[in-house]
Design a protein around this motif. Structure first.
Motif, mmCIF file in Angstrom:
data_model
loop_
_atom_site.group_PDB
_atom_site.id
_atom_site.type_symbol
_atom_site.label_atom_id
_atom_site.label_comp_id
_atom_site.label_asym_id
_atom_site.label_seq_id
_atom_site.Cartn_x
_atom_site.Cartn_y
_atom_site.Cartn_z
ATOM 1 N N SER B 14 3.726 2.289 6.588
ATOM 2 C CA SER B 14 4.094 0.877 6.655
ATOM 3 C C SER B 14 3.083 0.126 7.510
ATOM 4 N N ASN B 25 6.588 -7.385 7.970
ATOM 5 C CA ASN B 25 6.227 -6.197 7.228
ATOM 6 C C ASN B 25 5.408 -6.576 6.003
ATOM 7 N N ARG B 28 5.283 -1.497 2.847
ATOM 8 C CA ARG B 28 6.418 -0.715 3.343
ATOM 9 C C ARG B 28 6.555 0.620 2.629
#
Lengths: 289, 689, 314
Positions: B14, B25, B28
């Motif tokens: 990630s 993020n 991922r």
């Protein structure tokens, strides 16, 4: 499209910019400084305790509550003279810069949009004019025209029009071939519409930042000419001239020099901070000319 | 799983970015591996995180990025534990990057040879003279005169050559892994085809592995062994190319493949599309990232993230409903709309003709004029004819530098032709835009290439449309009527009425292009010129625009002149195709005729260079040598003779080829006779397929 | 490259030609009767007429211009109006020498230091050095040279009394010469330094963002190679242009600085010429300044081209 819509947009931009200004402490400081000097320029004569030419008290008085900036060798109140001088220097520099911006904007838009021979000739001529260092050109012009307020404004205009033209020209070139300009041509819009409704909004950020910077240089120039004794003529209070006159009293009356110098520094730094903030908010990555 | 150690393997990787003081993020839970000699394709639309992932696999992150979890093993060695200084031993020696934009990735101030040699010298810790090594390497990437090229600076080379140089630079240290970040996106199809061949051979020859990042499904199908599809920072599906292209299971993969235009589709077919756009980093859904656009999403999909599951060996997927799809119980695609029925089918009458168009760009400087060296003319359009039938679409194709855009701009009047005659609706069309009447302006509008500068950032969508409506209206029109028309136009491009108050910066690229199309249709034009209207857009957005163009043509009865380098898109939309080369039309005919034999050798090469999104389909391989010649210096005789694979002999060099008629308005400008072309081209087709 | 130099030279001549017309036109506008200015109030009518004829003041303006320009080119610059009516050429040459000495002193201080500071600031935007550079250039921006100069005089010449307040040199050994020039040179340097550092910083930040730097990193090259081989060379290109422009500023700034430090350079000569309405002198001095400014930008352009293959090999 109504003219209103453009101003709506401008108002919207002003509001968001206002918020951004408030969030950036340096920009806020700059804005407040500029606002203070504008205020002094307008209302200064009402605030200043004495007239600029008046003998206000004993000569050579160090700063006290009665004379916050002290008095000069002739007993004039330095505080009042600095305030009166604000109007003088802001007025001359502001008017000179304003006229240069108006002319430079129009010329820059036209030669940037049309290009070709006209652009070639005007750009070359302006380049040649810029080939004379600014202060030297100013001296020659002042020698020619004789020192007067009109001459100072004329000097600022002659020196700045080529520079502002160059900035606007290159900003215009950046958008000239955009799809939206070509779409306007394809619906048969007039040149004036294209220049002032389609292109102008895009060059405004460049113009605003440049105008602010030019204004600060104009203050420098006016003060420098005053210092050399060629600018604003006595008894008008000019910061540069005040500093020049203080030279002989530097050791004994340092306040005579310190306060006008601080005023120049504060104003110019304020304008520069303001211009930097403007640059950030308008997302304008300018190039120095 | 096999026992071979993968060259690179990522486990639960990630990556986060820090934006406005918040960690978001970006990529991922990525798990993938690449075995030696394999080329792995990483596909996704812009914003999918594919480039971030590719660089993270090199343990290279932007200043505001970090690897928040997972590991990256290079031949078993975890890169995420290494410092930047340790990575410098690996970058350029064990992993090399072939960048997207070759020119800006090369230092403008040093020679090619210097920049290739410095990688080798640094990693081999030697100062030895690497000149011969560099020259050998340049030769291996197909540069004909490596001694000369090594002395050149980047700006002196063509785009294809620059990309070859970056490949040479990447390979000179014999790396284990080559990361190829959209290396052919900026190139013409003909050049791309040659470069792709090169990758395939070089990676195998050097016993390396490759990670190929691309948005182009066709390229991946033709080049890669395995492919991973990314969406909103996550892997959606990963499989061998054969499996993925033949039996896409994930609704996103299936939707993406279905939205590609295929030349075999007839003009009445709509492309299946996916509603909505890819979410930005800040507002990715909590559940399955694709759920909001998925035709078969359940409540479960919105609530819970699906895991990356193994369907069968080598085929992984992230979908709650893959078992039902795999078993054929449900279809992963949106229902396709009914066919487009045109009230007024194409007409055989011409609405627009252009004859003998010429446009030279005078590049002579004042200096050249003074010294009387007035030889710098770019012959952008040089004796081109074009005819467009009523209510039909003419596609104009060619490599960059062929003059197709200039010809289109001449027609709308944005460039003024030096000579030539044009007619629109049987009225003479002046070359000068200012000499055209309001009535003619109304009939001729344009859709521009770059969605980002097609609308004035300081005017709302409503203002832009209203202004056009009022300017081009043939009778006085009330405010009320203008507003109604604005809403109608927005509706016709599937945008809601509240878009009228938005500024362009609040619109996505596809939406801007829709507004631009609405603006072009503001006054019911007879002809709309569209210059690469979808080339800046993602595949799924492109499908929406192509459908829209088709619908509008059916409704409004306008004709299109469609300029594009993307032959598949052109073939999907166009009834007729004209092929342009160095300022001239070399072939014109209806779409099917142009695609099939007989065709001009140049068209033949163009068609053969299209990477088909079908790994089982191997077209005949015709590769063009070198780049399109400069339009400053047009070759005599047949302009194509310098690159022609079917070059006859001196006649091609000296004599301009004649037009040959293949029937039904299909014309080819070539010295080879029609029958001979058919014989040559179909013989080869039979032999290689 | 040869073609480039030739073209650039030709352009220089054209620009200078146009500038000379501007200078001539401006100075011709100076009010007053030149002959009376020279001979003074008591001069007789006949003397005035004779002098006008001698100076060619009765010729049409274009003829006067051509005479003046050709005279300037061949070095026949005439005599000044000032006391003793000195020959202009040797006077200007002497003053120019003084000014150039000061200018090069200031440039020698500010260029290396400015580039170094700018590089350090640009490599770590937001770092300590960057902060110092921005505060420094901002405060310098706010202070006109005459204020800086007077402050320096106040500190070093008046309060501490270690350096002379006046820079005028008559005879001097090297150490004395440096002592005298130090304050004016520092005044000029302060302004130039901020300017050059800021531009170098911008150039470095700009270049560091370019894909070729990422490429160099991913080639595994060490950071110092990336900075000193790849980045610095390209980042300095805009700085070269800036230095040429600063040279123009320096000439203007020197007018002020020379006045502050009573230094007999070309700047004070201009002020004198304007004050006395000494047209031949003013024309000559301004033309000299313009020629030097133009030469500086020519040198910068050539250097730029030499370092930049995109221009050199055009």
């Amino acid at each position: 499209m109504t003219p209103l819509s453009f101003f709506n947009r401008l108002a919207r931009l002003t509001i968001t910019s206002g918020k951004q200004f408030a969030h950036d402490p340096l920009t806020l400081v700059g804005t407040l400084i500029v606002a203070l000097f504008i205020f002094l320029a307008i209302f200064g004569p009402a605030i200043a305790p004495y007239d600029f030419a008046e003998r206000a008290g004993p000569p050579r008085q160090a700063p006290t509550w009665a004379y916050p900036f002290g008095t000069d060798n002739l007993g004039r109140d330095v505080f009042s003279r600095v305030i009166w001088g604000t109007r003088e220097i802001m007025g001359l520099s502001g008017l000179g810069t304003g006229i240069s911006v108006a002319i430079g904007l129009c010329v820059g838009l036209v030669i940037g949009y049309f290009g070709g021979l006209l652009d070639e000739i005007i750009s070359r001529a302006f380049d040649s004019l810029l080939g004379i260092p600014a202060l030297v050109l100013a001296l020659v012009l002042l020698g020619t025209l004789g020192p007067s307020n009109f001459s100072i404004i004329a000097v600022i205009v002659i020196i700045y029009v080529p520079i502002i033209t160059r900035v606007i020209r290159s900003a215009t070139l950046n958008v000239r071939d955009s799809g939206y300009i070509e779409a306007a041509k394809l619906r048969g819009e007039s040149i004036l519409y294209i220049l002032f409704r389609e292109i102008l909004p895009s060059v405004l950020p460049a113009l605003a930042v440049e105008a602010a910077l030019r204004f600060s240089y104009a203050i420098f120039l006016t003060a420098s000419l005053g210092f050399l004794g060629l600018g604003v003529q006595p008894p008008s209070p000019d910061w540069g001239r005040m500093i020049g006159e203080s030279r002989n009293f530097m050791r004994l009356l340092p306040w005579m020099m310190a306060f006008p110098a601080a005023a120049i520094a504060l104003l110019v730094i304020g304008i520069n901070l303001f211009a930097d903030g403007l640059r950030k908010i308008l997302r304008y990555e300018g190039q120095d000319v | 799983m096999s026992d071979i150690q993968p060259v690179i393997a990522a486990h639960n990787l990630s990556v986060d970015y820090r934006l406005n003081k918040v960690w978001l993020n970006a990529v991922r839970d990525i798990t993938l591996h690449i075995n030696p000699l394999q080329i792995h394709g990483l596909v996704g639309e812009s914003g999918s995180g594919k480039s971030t992932l590719a660089l993270a696999l090199m343990n290279y992150l932007a200043a505001n990025g970090r690897i928040s979890s997972g590991e990256v093993l290079l031949e078993g060695d975890d890169l995420t534990q290494k410092s930047v200084n340790e990575m410098r031993q690996i970058w350029g020696s064990k992993i090399s990057l072939v960048p997207q934009d070759a020119l800006s990735s090369l230092n403008p101030s040093y020679t090619i040879g210097n920049q290739i040699a410095e990688v080798f010298q640094h990693h081999a810790k030697t100062r030895i003279n690497t000149r011969q090594l560099v020259i050998d390497m340049l030769r291996r990437v197909g540069i004909a005169d490596p001694e000369v090229v090594a002395q050149r600076y980047p700006h002196q080379l063509s785009g294809g050559m620059q990309q070859r140089v970056t490949i040479a630079m990447a390979l000179i240290t014999q790396p284990r892994l080559l990361v190829l970040d959209e290396p052919t996106t900026a190139l013409d199809v003909t050049t791309q085809a040659v470069i792709l061949d090169l990758f395939r051979d070089l990676i195998r020859d050097h016993n390396a592995a490759g990670l190929y990042v691309s948005h182009d499904l066709g390229v991946v199908a033709q080049l890669c062994d395995d492919v991973t599809v990314m969406y909103a920072g996550e892997i959606m599906e990963s499989a061998s190319v054969e499996t993925l292209f033949k039996r896409p299971t994930h609704p996103y993969t299936a939707g993406l493949l279905a939205s590609l235009p295929k030349p075999t589709q007839d003009t009445e077919t709509r492309l299946p599309t996916m509603p909505g756009v890819q979410p930005s980093l800040a507002d990715r859904p909590a559940g399955c990232v694709f759920a909001p656009r998925c035709p078969i999403a359940l409540q479960l999909c919105a609530d819970q993230k699906p895991a990356l599951e193994i369907m069968r060996d080598g085929h992984t997927i992230r979908c709650h409903r893959w078992r039902e799809i795999d078993a054929g119980e449900i279809s992963p695609l949106h229902d396709i709309d009914e066919k487009i029925t045109s009230e007024r089918p194409p007409d055989i009458d011409y609405i627009m003709t252009a004859e003998g168009m010429h446009k030279y760009f005078d590049e002579n400087t004042l200096w050249d004029r003074i010294t009387r060296r007035k030889d710098r003319y770019v012959h952008a359009v040089d004796d081109a004819d074009l005819r467009i039938r009523a209510r039909s679409t003419l596609g104009l194709v060619g490599e960059s530098g062929s003059g197709k855009t200039t010809l289109a701009r001449i027609i709308v009047g944005l460039e003024t032709a030096d000579s030539g005659k044009m007619h629109l609706l049987e009225k003479s069309l002046a070359n000068h835009l200012s000499a055209r009447s309001r009535d003619l302006l109304r009939e001729l509008q344009m859709v521009f290439q770059n969605p980002n500068d097609t609308l004035n950032p300081y005017h709302t969508v409503g203002q832009a449309l209203a202004r056009t409506i009022r300017r081009l209206s043939d009778k006085p029109i009330s405010k009320q009527q203008v507003q109604e028309r604005v809403i109608d136009l927005l509706k016709s491009v599937r945008l809601s009425a509240d878009y009228a108050d938005r500024y362009p910066e609040e619109l996505s690229g596809g939406e801007k292009q829709r507004v631009a199309i609405a603006r072009a249709f503001a006054a019911n034009p007879a002809l709309v010129v569209a210059d690469e209207p979808t080339s800046a857009l993602d595949v799924s957005v492109q499908a929406v625009i192509l459908n829209l163009l088709k619908d509008l043509r059916a409704q409004e009865g306008a004709s299109y002149l469609l300029i594009s380098h993307d032959l598949a898109a052109v073939a999907y939309l166009a009834d007729w195709i004209a092929v342009m080369y160095l300022g001239q039309i070399v072939e014109v005919g209806d779409t099917e005729d142009v695609y099939d034999a007989p065709s001009h050798p140049y068209t033949e090469a163009l068609v053969s260079a299209i990477p088909e999104p079908d790994p089982t389909l191997k077209r005949k391989q015709i590769r063009l040598d070198g780049d399109i010649p400069s339009a400053r210096n047009i070759p005599p005789g047949c302009r194509f003779h310098t690159r022609c694979p079917r070059y006859l002999g001196d006649i091609c060099k000296t004599k301009a080829p004649p037009w040959r008629d293949a029937g039904d308005g299909h014309l080819i400008r070539c010295h080879i006779e029609i029958d001979e072309l058919i014989r040559l081209q179909s013989a080869e087709e039979a032999g290689t397929v | 490259m040869a073609r480039f130099i030739l073209r650039r030279l030709l352009l220089l001549l054209v620009t200078l030609f146009v500038t000379s017309m501007i200078v001539f036109a401006l100075t011709q506008l100076l009010p007053g009767d030149v002959a009376r200015l020279i001979l003074g109030r008591e001069a007789g009518e006949q003397a005035l007429i004779n002098l006008r004829a001698e100076l060619g003041l009765n010729d049409p303006i274009p003829v006067q211009y051509i005479k003046w320009l050709s005279g300037f080119i061949v070095g026949d610059w005439g005599v000044a109006f000032g006391p003793g009516r000195p020959e202009i050429l040797p006077l200007v040459a002497e003053r120019l020498g003084n000014s150039l000495r000061l200018a090069f002193f200031a440039l020698a201080l500010s260029i290396p230091l400015g580039i170094l500071l700018g590089l350090a600031a640009g490599l770590k935007p937001g770092g300590i050095i960057d902060g110092i550079v921005s505060i420094f250039s901002l405060s310098v921006v706010g202070l006109p040279e005459f204020v800086t100069g007077l402050v320096l005089i106040n500190i070093f010449a008046i309060q501490l009394d270690i350096l002379p307040a006046s820079a005028s040199t008559t005879e001097a050994n090297l150490i004395e010469w440096i002592r005298r020039l130090l304050l004016p040179a520092i005044t000029a340097t302060l302004v130039l330094l901020g300017y050059i550092a800021r531009m170098t910083r911008a150039g470095v930040i700009d270049e560091m963002r370019k894909p070729y730097v990422r490429m160099a990193t991913l080639k595994g090259l060490p950071r110092r190679t990336i900075i000193f081989k790849h980045v610095l060379r390209n980042a300095l290109l805009p700085t070269i242009t800036i230095i040429a422009i600063s040279f123009g500023w320096l000439i203007g700034g020197i007018v002020i600085i020379e006045s502050v430090f009573s230094y007999n350079g070309i700047g004070r000569l201009i002020i004198d010429a304007v004050g006395r309405k000494d047209i031949p002198l003013l024309q000559a001095v301004v033309m000299v300044v313009v020629v030097f400014y133009a030469l500086a930008s020519l040198v910068a352009d050539l250097l730029y081209a030499a370092l930049n293959p995109r221009i050199r090999l055009e």
